[in-house]
Scaffold this active site. Structure first.
Site, mmCIF file in Angstrom:
data_model
loop_
_atom_site.group_PDB
_atom_site.id
_atom_site.type_symbol
_atom_site.label_atom_id
_atom_site.label_comp_id
_atom_site.label_asym_id
_atom_site.label_seq_id
_atom_site.Cartn_x
_atom_site.Cartn_y
_atom_site.Cartn_z
ATOM 1 N N GLY A 66 -27.332 62.583 -13.513
ATOM 2 C CA GLY A 66 -26.038 61.677 -13.717
ATOM 3 C C GLY A 66 -25.343 61.395 -12.195
ATOM 4 O O GLY A 66 -24.296 61.079 -12.048
ATOM 5 N N CYS A 67 -25.812 62.101 -11.341
ATOM 6 C CA CYS A 67 -25.336 62.124 -9.788
ATOM 7 C C CYS A 67 -26.213 61.164 -8.934
ATOM 8 O O CYS A 67 -27.481 61.067 -9.113
ATOM 9 C CB CYS A 67 -25.368 63.502 -9.140
ATOM 10 S SG CYS A 67 -24.377 64.643 -10.019
ATOM 11 N N GLU A 68 -25.567 60.381 -8.003
ATOM 12 C CA GLU A 68 -26.397 59.410 -7.448
ATOM 13 C C GLU A 68 -27.070 60.160 -6.395
ATOM 14 O O GLU A 68 -28.226 59.973 -5.925
ATOM 15 C CB GLU A 68 -25.520 58.215 -6.707
ATOM 16 C CG GLU A 68 -25.165 57.165 -7.687
ATOM 17 C CD GLU A 68 -24.181 56.323 -7.166
ATOM 18 O OE1 GLU A 68 -23.991 56.215 -5.765
ATOM 19 O OE2 GLU A 68 -23.806 55.360 -7.817
ATOM 20 N N SER A 69 -26.333 61.391 -5.852
ATOM 21 C CA SER A 69 -27.020 62.067 -4.596
ATOM 22 C C SER A 69 -27.736 63.167 -5.743
ATOM 23 O O SER A 69 -27.564 63.408 -6.872
ATOM 24 C CB SER A 69 -26.217 62.975 -3.702
ATOM 25 O OG SER A 69 -24.806 62.094 -3.677
#
Length: 135
Positions: free
Chosen positions: A50-53
């Site tokens: 759920g994190c782009e990074s």
């Protein structure tokens, strides 16, 4: 609910900052102080989805209080995660569930700088903390 010592320090530091540039510098400094996670911990099972990074999170319960460690490949996210850890480390599972993420970053004067994707990512990290605390 009283704040952990690191959270109080963060709050005092960020509230004294004059403007966004100084806060951004402080954010990077907090990220740099984040203890490195070992490669053993940087595995898929510890990755926050759920994190782009890329963000990895591990937690352990010590005497009824949670201690989390995290790492990220993105400098800004590392800083934000470090501030989240300052807010939650040392809390019980029940206290952890009461943490209001938007309110915390608002108090730090950083909420305007949280893009929806960063905000979603931090929510995913907090959600993962909740999941770990229930195991």
């Amino acid at each position: 609910m009283s704040l952990p010592v690191d959270a109080t320090t963060a709050l005092e530091t960020f509230q004294k900052a004059a403007g966004w540039e100084q806060r951004a510098r402080l954010l990077m400094q907090w990220g740099e102080r984040l203890p490195a996670l070992s490669d053993v911990d940087k595995v898929e099972a510890n990755r926050v989805h759920g994190c782009e990074s890329q963000v990895w999170l591990v937690g352990q319960l010590q005497d009824g209080h949670w201690q989390f460690s995290a790492a990220s490949d993105a400098r800004m996210i590392r800083g934000l995660v470090a501030l989240l850890l300052a807010r939650v480390n040392g809390l019980s599972a029940a206290e952890l569930r009461q943490v209001d993420l938007p309110d915390w970053f608002n108090q730090l004067g950083l909420s305007r700088q949280l893009s929806p994707s960063r905000s979603n990512g931090l929510n995913a990290v907090l959600q993962r903390m909740h999941e770990l605390s229930l195991q």
